[in-house]
Design a protein around this motif. Structure first.
Motif, PDB file in Angstrom:
ATOM      1  N   LYS A   1       0.821  -1.287  -0.047  1.00 16.85           N
ATOM      2  CA  LYS A   1       0.120   0.176   0.011  1.00 16.85           C
ATOM      3  C   LYS A   1       0.798   1.411   0.083  1.00 16.85           C
ATOM      4  O   LYS A   1       1.850   1.244   0.698  1.00 16.85           O
TER       5      LYS A   1
ATOM      6  N   THR B   1      -0.368  -0.349  -4.668  1.00 16.36           N
ATOM      7  CA  THR B   1      -1.623  -0.011  -4.639  1.00 16.36           C
ATOM      8  C   THR B   1      -1.943   1.518  -4.130  1.00 16.36           C
ATOM      9  O   THR B   1      -1.036   1.795  -2.984  1.00 16.36           O
ATOM     10  N   THR B   2      -2.822   2.394  -4.588  1.00 20.35           N
ATOM     11  CA  THR B   2      -3.195   3.457  -3.754  1.00 20.35           C
ATOM     12  C   THR B   2      -4.546   3.906  -4.155  1.00 20.35           C
ATOM     13  O   THR B   2      -5.009   3.306  -5.177  1.00 20.35           O
ATOM     14  N   SER B   3      -5.053   4.451  -3.305  1.00 23.43           N
ATOM     15  CA  SER B   3      -6.658   4.905  -3.359  1.00 23.43           C
ATOM     16  C   SER B   3      -6.694   6.491  -3.025  1.00 23.43           C
ATOM     17  O   SER B   3      -5.555   6.988  -2.593  1.00 23.43           O
TER      18      SER B   3
ATOM     19  N   HIS C   1       2.018   8.557  -4.724  1.00 22.55           N
ATOM     20  CA  HIS C   1       0.747   9.393  -4.655  1.00 22.55           C
ATOM     21  C   HIS C   1       1.085  10.818  -4.404  1.00 22.55           C
ATOM     22  O   HIS C   1       1.305  11.096  -3.137  1.00 22.55           O
TER      23      HIS C   1
ATOM     24  N   ARG D   1     -10.498   7.871  -8.048  1.00 19.09           N
ATOM     25  CA  ARG D   1      -9.899   6.844  -8.717  1.00 19.09           C
ATOM     26  C   ARG D   1      -8.942   6.009  -7.695  1.00 19.09           C
ATOM     27  O   ARG D   1      -8.430   6.448  -6.650  1.00 19.09           O
ATOM     28  N   SER D   2      -8.813   4.818  -7.791  1.00 21.45           N
ATOM     29  CA  SER D   2      -7.859   3.937  -7.021  1.00 21.45           C
ATOM     30  C   SER D   2      -6.945   3.223  -8.106  1.00 21.45           C
ATOM     31  O   SER D   2      -7.557   2.932  -9.170  1.00 21.45           O
TER      32      SER D   2
ATOM     33  N   LYS E   1      -3.842   0.120  -9.135  1.00 22.89           N
ATOM     34  CA  LYS E   1      -2.953  -1.189  -8.780  1.00 22.89           C
ATOM     35  C   LYS E   1      -1.955  -1.128  -9.959  1.00 22.89           C
ATOM     36  O   LYS E   1      -2.293  -1.429 -10.837  1.00 22.89           O
TER      37      LYS E   1
END
Length: 173
Positions: A21, A37-39, A61, A150-151, A153
């Motif tokens: 993450k 991943t980031t959201s 991010h 958005r997220s 991966k």
């Protein structure tokens, strides 16, 4: 005969890529076949960089366009210094800007309070592109703008960037 009872065998568990993450104003780099991943990408932008030659991948991010007016602070918070920090960390892991490719997502106008006409999202996108160009890293895929979050991966082994948003189907860049 194979029996599928819902449990994973040891080899299946080992083949599942690690999920890493990346929080807001953070970046991570991997040389393993992980999922970065980031959201929470509204006006923020996720910049995924992959070097298929060295198999190094990274994701940052960023929240704001430029660190120029800020004294000190977290470099990953800004498009210009965040991209630079990610590229340097990837080079430290064996990547080269000669073979890196970038994919970017986010930069929406969800909460545009600017009176100057240019939203944070579009200014973030412009600064990300400018900084990547300075380092000679081409943008080979993007999903920018709009008015939705958005997220993302990043599949570190393939360089695929899967983008999910609230109002459209997932897409792979």
């Amino acid at each position: 005969m194979k029996v599928y009872d819902g449990s994973q065998t040891e080899s299946a568990a080992q083949s599942t890529p690690e999920r890493i993450k990346v929080g807001i104003a953070e970046y991570k780099v991997t040389t393993e076949p992980a999922l970065l991943t980031t959201s929470g990408l509204g006006s923020c932008i996720g910049i995924a960089i992959h070097d298929p030659h060295s198999m190094v991948a990274g994701l940052v991010h960023v929240m704001l366009p430029s660190a120029a007016d800020i004294d000190g602070g977290n470099s990953a918070k800004f498009a210009d210094t965040g991209v630079e920090a990610l590229i340097e960390a990837m080079e430290d892991a064996g990547a080269s800007t000669d073979t890196m490719e970038a994919k970017i997502a986010g930069g929406s106008d969800m909460l545009d309070f600017s009176e100057s006409g240019s939203s944070i999202g579009s200014r973030n996108a412009a600064k990300v592109r400018e900084t990547l160009e300075e380092f000679g890293v081409p943008v080979v895929g993007e999903d920018l703008g709009g008015d939705h979050g958005r997220s993302v991966k990043l599949e570190a082994d393939t360089g695929n960037l899967v983008v999910k948003s609230a109002n459209t189907e997932s897409k792979t860049l």
